[in-house]
Enzyme design. Structure first.
Site, PDB file in Angstrom:
ATOM      1  N   ASP A 172     -12.003  -4.934  19.287  1.00  0.00           N
ATOM      2  CA  ASP A 172     -12.634  -4.873  17.899  1.00  0.00           C
ATOM      3  C   ASP A 172     -11.149  -5.403  16.963  1.00  0.00           C
ATOM      4  O   ASP A 172     -10.162  -5.212  17.602  1.00  0.00           O
ATOM      5  CB  ASP A 172     -12.737  -3.412  17.542  1.00  0.00           C
ATOM      6  CG  ASP A 172     -13.336  -3.359  15.767  1.00  0.00           C
ATOM      7  OD1 ASP A 172     -13.808  -4.532  15.453  1.00  0.00           O
ATOM      8  OD2 ASP A 172     -13.264  -2.256  15.324  1.00  0.00           O
TER       9      ASP A 172
ATOM     10  N   HIS B  99     -12.124 -14.642  16.311  1.00  0.00           N
ATOM     11  CA  HIS B  99     -13.128 -14.627  17.153  1.00  0.00           C
ATOM     12  C   HIS B  99     -12.769 -15.643  18.482  1.00  0.00           C
ATOM     13  O   HIS B  99     -12.757 -15.057  19.516  1.00  0.00           O
ATOM     14  CB  HIS B  99     -14.586 -14.804  16.787  1.00  0.00           C
ATOM     15  CG  HIS B  99     -15.077 -13.745  15.780  1.00  0.00           C
ATOM     16  ND1 HIS B  99     -15.099 -12.547  15.925  1.00  0.00           N
ATOM     17  CD2 HIS B  99     -15.706 -13.935  14.598  1.00  0.00           C
ATOM     18  CE1 HIS B  99     -15.462 -11.782  15.219  1.00  0.00           C
ATOM     19  NE2 HIS B  99     -16.075 -12.552  14.203  1.00  0.00           N
TER      20      HIS B  99
ATOM     21  N   LEU C 221     -13.859  -8.365  41.016  1.00  0.00           N
ATOM     22  CA  LEU C 221     -13.941  -7.554  39.610  1.00  0.00           C
ATOM     23  C   LEU C 221     -15.546  -7.710  39.007  1.00  0.00           C
ATOM     24  O   LEU C 221     -15.871  -8.802  39.014  1.00  0.00           O
ATOM     25  CB  LEU C 221     -12.882  -7.972  38.688  1.00  0.00           C
ATOM     26  CG  LEU C 221     -13.175  -7.730  37.281  1.00  0.00           C
ATOM     27  CD1 LEU C 221     -12.514  -6.294  37.094  1.00  0.00           C
ATOM     28  CD2 LEU C 221     -12.534  -8.387  36.312  1.00  0.00           C
TER      29      LEU C 221
HETATM   30  C1  IPE Z   1     -18.034  -2.981  17.715  1.00  0.00           C
HETATM   31  O1  IPE Z   1     -17.478  -3.419  16.682  1.00  0.00           O
HETATM   32  C2  IPE Z   1     -18.904  -4.035  18.229  1.00  0.00           C
HETATM   33  C3  IPE Z   1     -18.051  -5.042  19.028  1.00  0.00           C
HETATM   34  C4  IPE Z   1     -16.940  -4.881  19.389  1.00  0.00           C
HETATM   35  C5  IPE Z   1     -18.885  -5.966  19.651  1.00  0.00           C
HETATM   36  P1  IPE Z   1     -17.847  -3.569  15.138  1.00  0.00           P
HETATM   37  O2  IPE Z   1     -16.641  -4.026  14.378  1.00  0.00           O
HETATM   38  O3  IPE Z   1     -19.154  -4.264  15.088  1.00  0.00           O
HETATM   39  O4  IPE Z   1     -18.131  -1.983  14.893  1.00  0.00           O
HETATM   40  P2  IPE Z   1     -18.028  -1.116  13.251  1.00  0.00           P
HETATM   41  O5  IPE Z   1     -18.875  -1.869  12.349  1.00  0.00           O
HETATM   42  O6  IPE Z   1     -16.433  -1.096  13.020  1.00  0.00           O
HETATM   43  O7  IPE Z   1     -18.461   0.140  13.778  1.00  0.00           O
HETATM   44  C1  IPE Z   2     -14.768  -7.606  16.938  1.00  0.00           C
HETATM   45  O1  IPE Z   2     -14.042  -7.922  15.676  1.00  0.00           O
HETATM   46  C2  IPE Z   2     -15.616  -8.739  17.423  1.00  0.00           C
HETATM   47  C3  IPE Z   2     -17.170  -8.609  17.329  1.00  0.00           C
HETATM   48  C4  IPE Z   2     -17.520  -7.452  16.660  1.00  0.00           C
HETATM   49  C5  IPE Z   2     -18.159  -9.400  17.799  1.00  0.00           C
HETATM   50  P1  IPE Z   2     -14.679  -7.791  14.372  1.00  0.00           P
HETATM   51  O2  IPE Z   2     -15.280  -9.053  13.982  1.00  0.00           O
HETATM   52  O3  IPE Z   2     -15.425  -6.468  14.376  1.00  0.00           O
HETATM   53  O4  IPE Z   2     -13.270  -7.635  13.490  1.00  0.00           O
HETATM   54  P2  IPE Z   2     -13.103  -6.814  12.261  1.00  0.00           P
HETATM   55  O5  IPE Z   2     -13.296  -5.434  12.736  1.00  0.00           O
HETATM   56  O6  IPE Z   2     -13.950  -7.419  11.363  1.00  0.00           O
HETATM   57  O7  IPE Z   2     -11.595  -7.105  11.964  1.00  0.00           O
HETATM   58 MG    MG Z   3     -15.029  -4.687  13.602  1.00  0.00          MG
END
Ligand code: IPE
Ligand code: IPE
Ligand code: MG
Length: 245
Positions: free
Chosen positions: A25, A42, A136
């Protein structure tokens, strides 16, 4: 070009978790902090994944489960979803051969239906190519949700006419996408959030949680090493009484 020397990180005195799961995240915030579009975060996140896979091979982690795209992430702006799908396809195109050579066995957790057919095909090919690798196991949770997974398992159990008397916890586990694999020992979440966000809600019932403020693109080999050391300082009791109490 001279290769940057990797700092030696010795895990000999420590117990390496068999199964590590990561909620990757913070890509969006990583990008925003640099004045970049979210998609750049990303891309940086995908590059970091490569580093973490290498580190898991180096540290002899046996199973790595990564949360790549949740069932809830479909609700993001269409352009971001499209961008993410493009990155997944490109990572598969560019990294598959190397992952295969490295001995990585890919598994998919989630539902492939509803994904673009070309990407579905790439995923299926990757699973087929790497299925006999043993170095792995890399579980990619993609279009994955913990509740959807349990619902999917329930539907299959009903279709298989499992009677209430036969039903056990082991049987439920055997109907999940992670069937046959041990539960995660350690769940890492980057970006400082303290939630599960629908990730491995059955399997991680007794996992140790490790939240870290680092955004995912900044969570590298040394940070993974620190997480493993922290895991070694935990006392897992599984509901029992501590030996020294
Ligand atoms: C969880 O992250 C999903 C992934 C890392 C793929 P999100 O950014 O979507 O989760 P929330 O919205 O903070 O709960
Ligand atoms: C995690 O990073 C990637 C996915 C959920 C695909 P985020 O896109 O949730 O990044 P933040 O949380 O908005 O910073
Ligand atoms: Mg996020």
């Amino acid at each position: 070009m001279a290769l940057r020397q990797k700092k030696p990180l010795d895990l000999t005195p420590y117990k390496v978790p068999v199964h590590i799961a990561i909620i990757m995240d913070g890509n969006g915030r990583w990008a925003r902090r640099r004045g970049l579009p979210r998609i750049a975060g990303h891309r940086a996140g995908a590059e970091n994944l490569r580093r973490i896979i290498n580190a898991c091979v180096e540290f002899e982690v046996q199973i790595l489960t990564i949360y790549a795209f949740s069932t809830e992430n479909w609700g993001r702006p269409e352009s971001e979803v499209r961008g993410l799908m493009k990155i997944f396809a490109r990572v598969l195109d560019q990294e598959l051969d190397d992952l295969h050579k490295q001995g990585v066995c890919l598994h998919h957790l989630g539902d492939l239906t509803g994904i673009d057919p070309t990407l579905q095909e790439k995923v299926r090919n990757a699973l087929k190519l790497t299925k006999n690798n043993t170095r792995l196991i890399l579980n990619v949770a993609f279009n994955y949700g913990g509740r959807a997974e349990i619902l999917h398992a329930m539907r299959k159990m009903l279709a298989d006419n499992i009677s209430p008397d036969e039903l056990t916890e082991e049987m439920v586990s055997s109907y999940l996408f992670t069937r046959g694999l041990p539960d995660p020992d350690l769940v890492i979440r980057t970006s400082g959030e303290l939630r599960i966000s629908n990730f491995l809600i059955w399997q991680a019932a007794y996992a140790e949680y490790y939240p870290t403020p680092a955004y995912w693109p900044d969570f590298g080999r040394e940070e993974l090493y620190e997480a493993i050391i922290a895991f070694n300082q935990r006392h897992r009791r599984f509901g029992l009484v501590a030996e020294d109490s």
